[in-house]
Write a protein that holds these residues in place. Structure first.
Motif, PDB file in Angstrom:
ATOM      1  N   VAL A  67       7.990   9.919   2.743  1.00  0.00           N
ATOM      2  CA  VAL A  67       6.886   9.640   2.769  1.00  0.00           C
ATOM      3  C   VAL A  67       6.185   8.156   3.158  1.00  0.00           C
ATOM      4  O   VAL A  67       6.760   7.329   1.675  1.00  0.00           O
ATOM      5  N   CYS A  68       6.062   8.011   3.542  1.00  0.00           N
ATOM      6  CA  CYS A  68       4.580   6.034   3.175  1.00  0.00           C
ATOM      7  C   CYS A  68       4.103   6.132   1.999  1.00  0.00           C
ATOM      8  O   CYS A  68       3.221   6.873   2.185  1.00  0.00           O
ATOM      9  N   VAL A  69       4.870   4.845   1.312  1.00  0.00           N
ATOM     10  CA  VAL A  69       4.066   4.286   0.079  1.00  0.00           C
ATOM     11  C   VAL A  69       2.955   4.008   0.910  1.00  0.00           C
ATOM     12  O   VAL A  69       2.181   4.153  -0.661  1.00  0.00           O
ATOM     13  N   ILE A  70       2.242   3.567   1.512  1.00  0.00           N
ATOM     14  CA  ILE A  70       2.001   2.492   2.426  1.00  0.00           C
ATOM     15  C   ILE A  70       0.888   3.471   3.124  1.00  0.00           C
ATOM     16  O   ILE A  70      -0.676   3.681   2.318  1.00  0.00           O
ATOM     17  N   CYS A  71       0.829   4.444   3.703  1.00  0.00           N
ATOM     18  CA  CYS A  71      -0.336   5.486   4.351  1.00  0.00           C
ATOM     19  C   CYS A  71       0.023   6.837   4.826  1.00  0.00           C
ATOM     20  O   CYS A  71      -0.752   7.563   4.837  1.00  0.00           O
ATOM     21  N   ALA A  96      10.606  -1.126  -0.389  1.00  0.00           N
ATOM     22  CA  ALA A  96       9.369  -0.198  -0.396  1.00  0.00           C
ATOM     23  C   ALA A  96       9.933   1.142   0.947  1.00  0.00           C
ATOM     24  O   ALA A  96      10.351   0.966   1.692  1.00  0.00           O
ATOM     25  N   VAL A  97       9.865   2.629   0.534  1.00  0.00           N
ATOM     26  CA  VAL A  97      10.058   3.581   1.852  1.00  0.00           C
ATOM     27  C   VAL A  97       8.893   3.855   2.006  1.00  0.00           C
ATOM     28  O   VAL A  97       7.980   3.431   1.955  1.00  0.00           O
ATOM     29  N   CYS A  98       9.216   2.730   3.674  1.00  0.00           N
ATOM     30  CA  CYS A  98       7.919   3.193   4.598  1.00  0.00           C
ATOM     31  C   CYS A  98       7.560   3.103   6.087  1.00  0.00           C
ATOM     32  O   CYS A  98       8.848   3.807   6.107  1.00  0.00           O
ATOM     33  N   CYS A  99       6.818   4.171   6.457  1.00  0.00           N
ATOM     34  CA  CYS A  99       6.889   4.244   8.680  1.00  0.00           C
ATOM     35  C   CYS A  99       7.216   3.673   9.288  1.00  0.00           C
ATOM     36  O   CYS A  99       7.517   2.224   8.537  1.00  0.00           O
ATOM     37  N   GLU A 100       7.794   3.192   9.924  1.00  0.00           N
ATOM     38  CA  GLU A 100       7.555   3.206  11.144  1.00  0.00           C
ATOM     39  C   GLU A 100       6.789   1.797  11.753  1.00  0.00           C
ATOM     40  O   GLU A 100       7.219  -0.140  11.528  1.00  0.00           O
ATOM     41  N   SER A 101       5.981   2.203  11.286  1.00  0.00           N
ATOM     42  CA  SER A 101       4.139   1.333  11.800  1.00  0.00           C
ATOM     43  C   SER A 101       4.175   0.225  10.496  1.00  0.00           C
ATOM     44  O   SER A 101       3.454  -0.950  10.581  1.00  0.00           O
ATOM     45  N   CYS A 102       4.190   0.898   9.371  1.00  0.00           N
ATOM     46  CA  CYS A 102       3.838  -0.600   8.280  1.00  0.00           C
ATOM     47  C   CYS A 102       5.171  -1.525   8.093  1.00  0.00           C
ATOM     48  O   CYS A 102       5.246  -2.512   7.495  1.00  0.00           O
ATOM     49  N   LYS A 103       5.960  -0.599   8.133  1.00  0.00           N
ATOM     50  CA  LYS A 103       7.527  -2.569   8.306  1.00  0.00           C
ATOM     51  C   LYS A 103       6.915  -2.868   9.175  1.00  0.00           C
ATOM     52  O   LYS A 103       6.933  -3.843   8.789  1.00  0.00           O
ATOM     53  N   ALA A 104       6.473  -2.491  10.210  1.00  0.00           N
ATOM     54  CA  ALA A 104       6.424  -3.520  11.917  1.00  0.00           C
ATOM     55  C   ALA A 104       5.184  -4.625  11.202  1.00  0.00           C
ATOM     56  O   ALA A 104       4.706  -5.551  11.376  1.00  0.00           O
ATOM     57  N   ARG A 109      -4.320  -3.310   3.937  1.00  0.00           N
ATOM     58  CA  ARG A 109      -2.863  -2.923   4.199  1.00  0.00           C
ATOM     59  C   ARG A 109      -2.185  -3.791   3.821  1.00  0.00           C
ATOM     60  O   ARG A 109      -1.405  -3.072   3.237  1.00  0.00           O
ATOM     61  N   LEU A 110      -1.869  -4.459   3.989  1.00  0.00           N
ATOM     62  CA  LEU A 110      -1.410  -5.523   3.426  1.00  0.00           C
ATOM     63  C   LEU A 110      -1.102  -5.924   2.336  1.00  0.00           C
ATOM     64  O   LEU A 110      -0.417  -5.939   1.299  1.00  0.00           O
ATOM     65  N   LYS A 111      -2.255  -5.659   1.386  1.00  0.00           N
ATOM     66  CA  LYS A 111      -2.081  -5.904  -0.141  1.00  0.00           C
ATOM     67  C   LYS A 111      -1.617  -5.090  -0.644  1.00  0.00           C
ATOM     68  O   LYS A 111      -1.151  -5.139  -1.292  1.00  0.00           O
ATOM     69  N   LYS A 112      -1.623  -3.399   0.043  1.00  0.00           N
ATOM     70  CA  LYS A 112      -1.263  -2.094  -0.158  1.00  0.00           C
ATOM     71  C   LYS A 112       0.209  -2.231  -0.416  1.00  0.00           C
ATOM     72  O   LYS A 112       1.432  -1.846  -1.202  1.00  0.00           O
ATOM     73  N   CYS A 113       1.268  -2.995   1.025  1.00  0.00           N
ATOM     74  CA  CYS A 113       1.709  -3.455   0.714  1.00  0.00           C
ATOM     75  C   CYS A 113       2.717  -4.306   0.076  1.00  0.00           C
ATOM     76  O   CYS A 113       3.951  -3.395  -0.325  1.00  0.00           O
ATOM     77  N   PHE A 114       2.081  -5.047  -0.849  1.00  0.00           N
ATOM     78  CA  PHE A 114       1.967  -6.187  -1.801  1.00  0.00           C
ATOM     79  C   PHE A 114       2.518  -5.174  -3.575  1.00  0.00           C
ATOM     80  O   PHE A 114       3.521  -5.891  -3.544  1.00  0.00           O
ATOM     81  N   ASP A 115       1.237  -4.243  -3.299  1.00  0.00           N
ATOM     82  CA  ASP A 115       1.055  -3.867  -4.576  1.00  0.00           C
ATOM     83  C   ASP A 115       2.239  -2.803  -5.020  1.00  0.00           C
ATOM     84  O   ASP A 115       2.875  -2.363  -6.010  1.00  0.00           O
ATOM     85  N   VAL A 116       3.571  -2.159  -3.770  1.00  0.00           N
ATOM     86  CA  VAL A 116       3.610  -1.404  -4.066  1.00  0.00           C
ATOM     87  C   VAL A 116       5.328  -1.639  -4.336  1.00  0.00           C
ATOM     88  O   VAL A 116       6.085  -1.290  -4.387  1.00  0.00           O
TER      89      VAL A 116
END
Length: 451
Positions: A10-14, A25-33, A67-74
């Protein structure tokens, strides 16, 4: 179906279904983009809800700032985002490597065809027979050595020096920098389906029965590699003495490793060809890695236990006079592994299995089966570190750094093999000749091993 759902990443962001390991980070296509488009725009965004928005599959589009903050946090890294020029450069390199591999495979097939014809017409003992040295030790039939290995032909045209120079270019990287190939290997491992694995949020402070069985089997196997504590009776004073001790000890340990492999059920289930390839091309790396247990970091010296009553010490400084910068390669490896293994032999035992089941070894027939076994032991190492260290971040960092030391081990192994090929060919035993792919015409000693 239930098990497949549990193992789904599962995506660690959403929390959406992850498609891979992207930007660390392991993430979905949406968070990657999203991260690729907006990583450099953090200061331009504004949160209207005090900067603590919940980010999940439904709400991920509501607040770009959080959302971007969580991307950096993970742990996502914006420096990993490639610009158009870098992307084109990567595509070009991939295409060049693909062509090189294709040409190399074609040349290898032609070389092997020519060699087979020459052996059939001229040589009384074939390459298949030559591999019987390891076959005999593994108690396998000679027919298992059906894949002809690439051998050194005795001509030094500078290729060995170039190879060592390229390998040691890696040492110029900062010692705490994790090689990109480690991230790639870890990403592949993270996305693989492992029979005994559990989702990270279900991990407890205890192993389950499947994990315990695998770990106990491994510990019983590696127990055969343990050396007794004996008094120090001598010291290697010259590099020549050190090489003699090293050659004696590595052959002694290869016999132990073969006994160890017979305890591992997963190894015994491999086809005979792959058993030979895994042992032949992995034994020196395993030996050099496990020497860490006999290394005194304060005095910078190894203790080589030669028998039940004596041992020889060899100082790291002695390797300064060795060729191909062996001292620097060992120094780098020891400096990297010291803070990570922390005198925990279980970590080295798990690394032993990870090195043994290396799907990148030459001449393997069933690479995916080997890769699965390596992923199982990588999972157990990750699992063990998760239990031992207080945070997921610390355990993951330890895991990546330990995996990174395996690249240094490969450098050390290649230098040792090169030294054997160039300097010690007349002094190494038939078994080491086979391990180092030394091709010669002296078959008397080999015949004695068969009888």
């Amino acid at each position: 179906m239930g098990n497949n759902k549990e193992l789904m990443k599962v995506c660690v962001i959403c929390g959406d279904r992850a498609t891979g390991y992207n930007f660390n980070a392991v993430c979905c296509e949406s968070c990657k983009a999203f991260f690729r488009r907006n990583a450099s725009k953090y200061d331009n965004f504004k949160c209207h809800f005090e900067g603590n928005c919940k980010i999940d599959l439904v709400s991920r589009k509501f607040c770009k700032k959080c959302r971007l903050k969580k991307c950096f946090d993970v742990g996502m890294k914006k420096e990993w985002i490639l610009n158009d020029e870098q992307k084109q450069l990567r595509r070009t390199k991939i295409e060049e490597n693909r062509k090189k591999r294709k040409n190399s495979d074609s040349d290898s097939e032609k070389s092997n065809d020519t060699k087979d014809n020459n052996n059939n017409n001229n040589s009384p003992i074939s390459d298949t027979d030559h591999s019987t040295i390891i076959v005999d030790f593994l108690d396998l039939s000679p027919s298992s050595a059906s894949t002809t290995p690439k051998r050194f032909n005795g001509d030094f045209d500078g290729s060995i020096e170039i190879m060592c120079k390229n390998l040691l270019n890696y040492r110029n990287r900062p010692s705490d920098n994790i090689h990109e190939s480690v991230y790639q290997k870890t990403a592949e491992f993270e996305m693989s389906v492992i029979p005994i694995a559990r989702p990270i949020d279900e991990l407890t402070e205890k192993f389950n029965d499947l994990e315990i069985n695998r770990l106990v089997e491994l510990l019983n196997a590696t127990h055969k590699l343990k050396s007794p504590e004996v008094p120090i009776t001598s010291e290697a004073m010259t590099i020549e003495d050190g090489c003699k001790v090293w050659r004696f000890k590595v052959e002694q340990e290869i016999h132990k490793m073969i006994k160890m492999s017979k305890v591992l059920e997963s190894f015994q289930k491999m086809c005979e060809n792959d058993q030979i390839a895994l042992m032949k091309y992995g034994c020196i790396e395993i030996f050099c890695m496990r020497l860490t247990m006999n290394y005194n970091f304060e005095r910078e010296q190894w203790t080589y236990v030669t028998d039940d009553s004596s041992s020889t010490i060899m100082k790291l400084d002695l390797l300064r006079s060795a060729k191909y910068e062996l001292y620097r390669a060992y120094k780098r490896f020891l400096d990297k592994i010291r803070p990570e293994w922390e005198s925990d032999t279980i970590i080295l035992d798990l690394l032993t299995a990870i090195i043994l089941f290396n799907p990148d070894r030459p001449n393997l027939m069933y690479r995916e089966m080997v890769k699965l076994q390596q992923h199982i032991y990588m999972y157990l190492l990750q699992r063990y570190l998760y239990m031992r260290y207080p945070t997921k971040f610390e355990s993951k960092t330890k895991f990546l750094k330990l995996m990174s030391t395996l690249i240094d081990l490969h450098v050390i192994k290649e230098i040792h093999v090169t030294n054997c090929l160039r300097n010690d060919r007349d002094q190494i035993s038939p078994l080491l000749r086979e391990v180092c792919d030394v091709d010669d015409n002296i078959n008397n000693n080999i015949n004695q091993l068969w009888n």
